[in-house]
Motif scaffolding. Sequence first.
Motif, PDB file in Angstrom:
ATOM      1  N   THR A 198       0.833  -1.198   0.000  1.00 34.67           N
ATOM      2  CA  THR A 198       0.000   0.000   0.000  1.00 34.67           C
ATOM      3  C   THR A 198       0.869   1.250   0.000  1.00 34.67           C
ATOM      4  O   THR A 198       2.072   1.193   0.258  1.00 34.67           O
ATOM      5  CB  THR A 198      -0.920   0.043   1.231  1.00 34.67           C
ATOM      6  N   GLY A 199       0.237   2.390  -0.287  1.00 36.77           N
ATOM      7  CA  GLY A 199       0.939   3.667  -0.278  1.00 36.77           C
ATOM      8  C   GLY A 199       1.443   4.117  -1.631  1.00 36.77           C
ATOM      9  O   GLY A 199       2.058   5.183  -1.752  1.00 36.77           O
ATOM     10  N   SER A 255       3.641   0.537   4.713  1.00 40.02           N
ATOM     11  CA  SER A 255       3.139   1.449   3.684  1.00 40.02           C
ATOM     12  C   SER A 255       4.320   2.132   2.999  1.00 40.02           C
ATOM     13  O   SER A 255       5.266   2.570   3.667  1.00 40.02           O
ATOM     14  CB  SER A 255       2.219   2.497   4.312  1.00 40.02           C
TER      15      SER A 255
END
Length: 203
Positions: free
Chosen positions: A124-125, A184
């Motif tokens: 994610t991120g 992340s």
Amino acid sequence: MAFDVLAVDGRDLTDEPYVKRREVLESLVVEDTGAVTVPKAFFGVPAADMLEVAAQHHIEGIVSKRVDSPYREGRSPWWVKSPVRRSAELAVVAFTGPPGRVGALLVAGYRDDGGLELAGQVGTGFSAVMRRHLFEVLHPLVLDAPPVVNPPGDDQGWRWVEPRYVGEVAFREWSPGRGLRHASWKGLREQVDVRATRLPTVI
């Protein structure tokens, strides 16, 4: 650990403001027994300052409450949990995803003995632009064999790459064998020697 009080002797306190419920809660605790502990409350202190103190004392995070708020079940803007997030600069060693973009990365750090050890997965991120950019820079570096000393048992479609790029990764926790928790992606780090990357410390 007692964080709030909803009723005392049959009297409902849920509509009372938090600051009043807090006073009642503290009056109920007998300090000598140690059976119930009420975490200390700080009033008028910026959340960012409290998070920094929590990180220094290896506390998971903080809970911020509005002092005039009633008690309501479930999620509420009056009661916000903010976890402490650490970060580390780690070597990018593998990627996966559909053609033309990165879906997730494996990151690693060097041990004291010079071995490159897998630290965990980051999924994610990433912005859409970053997913495409990472594919463009990593695809030419694909290797036939893992560059890490502890590759996972199931490759799950990972494409291993020469460890040339360093990325900053935010995470909640890291432990050997279990890897990164709640990781992340923060971005690529320029002018960082990949050999200088190290595994996160255990807290």
